[in-house]
Design a protein around this motif. Sequence first.
Motif, mmCIF file in Angstrom:
data_model
loop_
_atom_site.group_PDB
_atom_site.id
_atom_site.type_symbol
_atom_site.label_atom_id
_atom_site.label_comp_id
_atom_site.label_asym_id
_atom_site.label_seq_id
_atom_site.Cartn_x
_atom_site.Cartn_y
_atom_site.Cartn_z
ATOM 1 N N GLY A 171 38.237 91.132 -72.104
ATOM 2 C CA GLY A 171 38.395 91.674 -70.756
ATOM 3 C C GLY A 171 39.801 91.467 -70.251
ATOM 4 O O GLY A 171 40.773 91.891 -70.861
ATOM 5 N N ALA A 172 39.898 90.767 -69.127
ATOM 6 C CA ALA A 172 41.188 90.531 -68.483
ATOM 7 C C ALA A 172 41.378 89.037 -68.235
ATOM 8 O O ALA A 172 40.407 88.268 -68.248
ATOM 9 N N VAL A 173 42.632 88.672 -67.997
ATOM 10 C CA VAL A 173 42.988 87.274 -67.763
ATOM 11 C C VAL A 173 43.790 87.186 -66.470
ATOM 12 O O VAL A 173 44.619 88.035 -66.176
ATOM 13 N N PHE A 174 43.500 86.155 -65.703
ATOM 14 C CA PHE A 174 44.271 85.829 -64.506
ATOM 15 C C PHE A 174 44.807 84.422 -64.689
ATOM 16 O O PHE A 174 44.048 83.544 -65.101
ATOM 17 N N PRO A 175 46.069 84.171 -64.440
ATOM 18 C CA PRO A 175 47.096 85.089 -63.965
ATOM 19 C C PRO A 175 47.618 85.961 -65.087
ATOM 20 O O PRO A 175 47.594 85.593 -66.255
ATOM 21 N N ASN A 176 48.115 87.125 -64.688
ATOM 22 C CA ASN A 176 48.672 88.069 -65.645
ATOM 23 C C ASN A 176 50.011 88.558 -65.101
ATOM 24 O O ASN A 176 50.069 89.571 -64.423
ATOM 25 N N GLY A 177 51.040 87.795 -65.341
ATOM 26 C CA GLY A 177 52.371 88.166 -64.889
ATOM 27 C C GLY A 177 52.803 87.415 -63.645
ATOM 28 O O GLY A 177 52.020 86.708 -63.007
ATOM 29 N N ASP A 178 54.059 87.595 -63.290
ATOM 30 C CA ASP A 178 54.650 86.879 -62.159
ATOM 31 C C ASP A 178 54.019 87.248 -60.824
ATOM 32 O O ASP A 178 54.008 86.445 -59.899
ATOM 33 N N GLY A 179 53.505 88.453 -60.699
ATOM 34 C CA GLY A 179 52.890 88.878 -59.449
ATOM 35 C C GLY A 179 51.607 88.141 -59.128
ATOM 36 O O GLY A 179 51.084 88.256 -58.017
ATOM 37 N N ASP A 180 51.090 87.380 -60.087
ATOM 38 C CA ASP A 180 49.852 86.631 -59.877
ATOM 39 C C ASP A 180 50.087 85.175 -59.487
ATOM 40 O O ASP A 180 49.137 84.393 -59.432
ATOM 41 N N ASN A 181 51.325 84.778 -59.242
ATOM 42 C CA ASN A 181 51.511 83.398 -58.792
ATOM 43 C C ASN A 181 51.049 83.293 -57.337
ATOM 44 O O ASN A 181 50.983 84.292 -56.618
ATOM 45 N N TYR A 182 50.729 82.103 -56.924
ATOM 46 C CA TYR A 182 50.100 81.906 -55.617
ATOM 47 C C TYR A 182 50.981 82.368 -54.465
ATOM 48 O O TYR A 182 50.493 82.993 -53.522
ATOM 49 N N LEU A 183 52.260 82.106 -54.539
ATOM 50 C CA LEU A 183 53.169 82.553 -53.479
ATOM 51 C C LEU A 183 53.134 84.078 -53.352
ATOM 52 O O LEU A 183 53.009 84.613 -52.253
ATOM 53 N N SER A 184 53.227 84.769 -54.457
ATOM 54 C CA SER A 184 53.202 86.236 -54.426
ATOM 55 C C SER A 184 51.908 86.764 -53.834
ATOM 56 O O SER A 184 51.909 87.713 -53.048
ATOM 57 N N LEU A 185 50.797 86.156 -54.200
ATOM 58 C CA LEU A 185 49.503 86.598 -53.676
ATOM 59 C C LEU A 185 49.408 86.356 -52.172
ATOM 60 O O LEU A 185 48.896 87.203 -51.431
ATOM 61 N N CYS A 186 49.897 85.216 -51.727
ATOM 62 C CA CYS A 186 49.884 84.922 -50.288
ATOM 63 C C CYS A 186 50.750 85.922 -49.523
ATOM 64 O O CYS A 186 50.355 86.395 -48.453
ATOM 65 N N LEU A 187 51.903 86.254 -50.081
ATOM 66 C CA LEU A 187 52.788 87.220 -49.433
ATOM 67 C C LEU A 187 52.159 88.612 -49.388
ATOM 68 O O LEU A 187 52.304 89.336 -48.405
ATOM 69 N N LYS A 188 51.442 88.989 -50.447
ATOM 70 C CA LYS A 188 50.752 90.281 -50.458
ATOM 71 C C LYS A 188 49.604 90.296 -49.451
ATOM 72 O O LYS A 188 49.356 91.311 -48.803
ATOM 73 N N ALA A 189 48.917 89.174 -49.346
ATOM 74 C CA ALA A 189 47.767 89.093 -48.440
ATOM 75 C C ALA A 189 48.199 89.105 -46.978
ATOM 76 O O ALA A 189 47.508 89.658 -46.117
ATOM 77 N N LYS A 190 49.318 88.481 -46.688
ATOM 78 C CA LYS A 190 49.796 88.341 -45.311
ATOM 79 C C LYS A 190 51.271 88.765 -45.212
ATOM 80 O O LYS A 190 52.149 87.951 -44.918
ATOM 81 N N PRO A 191 51.581 90.045 -45.430
ATOM 82 C CA PRO A 191 52.992 90.466 -45.435
ATOM 83 C C PRO A 191 53.686 90.271 -44.085
ATOM 84 O O PRO A 191 54.906 90.086 -44.055
ATOM 85 N N ASP A 192 52.945 90.275 -43.003
ATOM 86 C CA ASP A 192 53.549 90.079 -41.683
ATOM 87 C C ASP A 192 53.931 88.626 -41.415
ATOM 88 O O ASP A 192 54.576 88.335 -40.408
ATOM 89 N N HIS A 193 53.532 87.730 -42.300
ATOM 90 C CA HIS A 193 53.793 86.302 -42.115
ATOM 91 C C HIS A 193 54.681 85.742 -43.231
ATOM 92 O O HIS A 193 54.626 84.559 -43.543
ATOM 93 N N ALA A 194 55.489 86.600 -43.833
ATOM 94 C CA ALA A 194 56.285 86.205 -45.001
ATOM 95 C C ALA A 194 57.195 85.015 -44.717
ATOM 96 O O ALA A 194 57.288 84.086 -45.538
ATOM 97 N N THR A 195 57.847 84.988 -43.574
ATOM 98 C CA THR A 195 58.765 83.896 -43.254
ATOM 99 C C THR A 195 58.023 82.567 -43.176
ATOM 100 O O THR A 195 58.461 81.557 -43.744
ATOM 101 N N GLN A 196 56.890 82.562 -42.499
ATOM 102 C CA GLN A 196 56.092 81.331 -42.362
ATOM 103 C C GLN A 196 55.537 80.877 -43.711
ATOM 104 O O GLN A 196 55.515 79.677 -44.018
ATOM 105 N N ILE A 197 55.092 81.831 -44.508
ATOM 106 C CA ILE A 197 54.541 81.488 -45.825
ATOM 107 C C ILE A 197 55.620 80.874 -46.700
ATOM 108 O O ILE A 197 55.410 79.838 -47.338
ATOM 109 N N ARG A 198 56.784 81.497 -46.727
ATOM 110 C CA ARG A 198 57.887 80.950 -47.541
ATOM 111 C C ARG A 198 58.278 79.555 -47.056
ATOM 112 O O ARG A 198 58.550 78.667 -47.861
ATOM 113 N N ALA A 199 58.271 79.345 -45.749
ATOM 114 C CA ALA A 199 58.601 78.025 -45.191
ATOM 115 C C ALA A 199 57.577 76.984 -45.644
ATOM 116 O O ALA A 199 57.951 75.862 -45.994
#
Length: 135
Positions: free
Chosen positions: A101-129
């Motif tokens: 089947g498939a495996v997670f994570p699969n690539g750099d886009g599956d790291n936790y920071l990237s997923l959080c940024l995708k989930a909450k794009p309006d809060h990118a500054t706070q998430i990065r902080a």
Amino acid sequence: MSIQQFIQEQIFAPRLSKSQVLVAYDPEQRYRDACLAMANEKRAVIDATESSIQSRAAAIAAFGQLGRHEIEQLLVYVPNAKPIEDEEKQKDPFALYGACGAVFPNGDGDNYLSLCLKAKPDHATQIRALFEQDN
């Protein structure tokens, strides 16, 4: 939508729909609750956290159910790092499910920071902080 819901609905569910089988490797155990909450009558979720022997047996049984069309999807949660090298894959009792089947994570886009940024794009500054504080 919460980050957990985003991961379930936008990351895991589409991969399961496409592949029927998903192995989620998670050494930090960030996704365990999200995976366990996805269990239903048509989706088996196997948690390898407590016992690899029991979870292997459960995964084999669930894979059989998938083959008999008793369930539609199989999600295997493994609280270890994803095997990269062929030798590591040979030692991993759950690698065969990822090969089917498939495996997670699969690539750099599956790291936790990237997923959080995708989930909450309006809060990118706070998430990065927050992530910078943790480092």
